[in-house]
Motif scaffolding. Structure first.
Motif, PDB file in Angstrom:
ATOM      1  N   VAL A  78      -5.889  15.721  12.298  1.00  0.00           N
ATOM      2  CA  VAL A  78      -6.464  14.378  12.321  1.00  0.00           C
ATOM      3  C   VAL A  78      -6.244  13.716  10.964  1.00  0.00           C
ATOM      4  O   VAL A  78      -5.814  12.555  10.879  1.00  0.00           O
ATOM      5  N   LYS A  79      -6.518  14.437   9.894  1.00  0.00           N
ATOM      6  CA  LYS A  79      -6.323  13.887   8.546  1.00  0.00           C
ATOM      7  C   LYS A  79      -4.860  13.536   8.305  1.00  0.00           C
ATOM      8  O   LYS A  79      -4.549  12.502   7.717  1.00  0.00           O
ATOM      9  N   ALA A  80      -3.956  14.388   8.767  1.00  0.00           N
ATOM     10  CA  ALA A  80      -2.524  14.135   8.586  1.00  0.00           C
ATOM     11  C   ALA A  80      -2.083  12.889   9.355  1.00  0.00           C
ATOM     12  O   ALA A  80      -1.303  12.075   8.845  1.00  0.00           O
ATOM     13  N   VAL A  81      -2.581  12.727  10.564  1.00  0.00           N
ATOM     14  CA  VAL A  81      -2.225  11.552  11.373  1.00  0.00           C
ATOM     15  C   VAL A  81      -2.763  10.286  10.719  1.00  0.00           C
ATOM     16  O   VAL A  81      -2.054   9.283  10.607  1.00  0.00           O
ATOM     17  N   LYS A  82      -4.005  10.326  10.252  1.00  0.00           N
ATOM     18  CA  LYS A  82      -4.572   9.159   9.572  1.00  0.00           C
ATOM     19  C   LYS A  82      -3.762   8.808   8.330  1.00  0.00           C
ATOM     20  O   LYS A  82      -3.465   7.639   8.084  1.00  0.00           O
ATOM     21  N   ALA A  83      -3.378   9.813   7.547  1.00  0.00           N
ATOM     22  CA  ALA A  83      -2.587   9.574   6.339  1.00  0.00           C
ATOM     23  C   ALA A  83      -1.236   8.953   6.695  1.00  0.00           C
ATOM     24  O   ALA A  83      -0.761   8.034   6.011  1.00  0.00           O
ATOM     25  N   PHE A  84      -0.623   9.431   7.770  1.00  0.00           N
ATOM     26  CA  PHE A  84       0.658   8.888   8.210  1.00  0.00           C
ATOM     27  C   PHE A  84       0.515   7.422   8.611  1.00  0.00           C
ATOM     28  O   PHE A  84       1.302   6.577   8.201  1.00  0.00           O
ATOM     29  N   LEU A  85      -0.502   7.120   9.419  1.00  0.00           N
ATOM     30  CA  LEU A  85      -0.713   5.745   9.861  1.00  0.00           C
ATOM     31  C   LEU A  85      -0.953   4.823   8.674  1.00  0.00           C
ATOM     32  O   LEU A  85      -0.428   3.705   8.615  1.00  0.00           O
ATOM     33  N   GLU A  86      -1.739   5.290   7.718  1.00  0.00           N
ATOM     34  CA  GLU A  86      -2.010   4.488   6.526  1.00  0.00           C
ATOM     35  C   GLU A  86      -0.748   4.293   5.697  1.00  0.00           C
ATOM     36  O   GLU A  86      -0.513   3.204   5.172  1.00  0.00           O
ATOM     37  N   SER A  87       0.083   5.336   5.595  1.00  0.00           N
ATOM     38  CA  SER A  87       1.324   5.216   4.817  1.00  0.00           C
ATOM     39  C   SER A  87       2.289   4.220   5.454  1.00  0.00           C
ATOM     40  O   SER A  87       3.107   3.621   4.763  1.00  0.00           O
ATOM     41  N   MET A  88       2.180   4.038   6.766  1.00  0.00           N
ATOM     42  CA  MET A  88       3.019   3.077   7.477  1.00  0.00           C
ATOM     43  C   MET A  88       2.437   1.667   7.438  1.00  0.00           C
ATOM     44  O   MET A  88       3.032   0.727   7.938  1.00  0.00           O
TER      45      MET A  88
END
Length: 53
Positions: free
Chosen positions: A14-24
């Motif tokens: 979940v943390k990794a997905v959130k970080a990815f979305l934020e980086s995009m």
């Protein structure tokens, strides 16, 4: 607006997905009250899908 629903059981993921979305630069919301049917665990449904494929 497009909606993408992702089911994630692992909090690390979940943390990794959130970080990815934020980086995009994407905006997102998290709804922890939504649950979905685990269709892949429904043996009769999986058998029917295999029969049809």
């Amino acid at each position: 607006m497009t909606t993408l629903i992702v089911n994630i059981d692992n909090q690390t993921s979940v943390k990794a997905v959130k970080a990815f979305l934020e980086s995009m630069g994407l905006s997102y919301s998290v709804d922890t009250n939504v649950s979905t049917h685990a269709w892949w665990e429904d043996e009769s449904l999986v058998q029917e899908l295999e029969r049809r494929s």
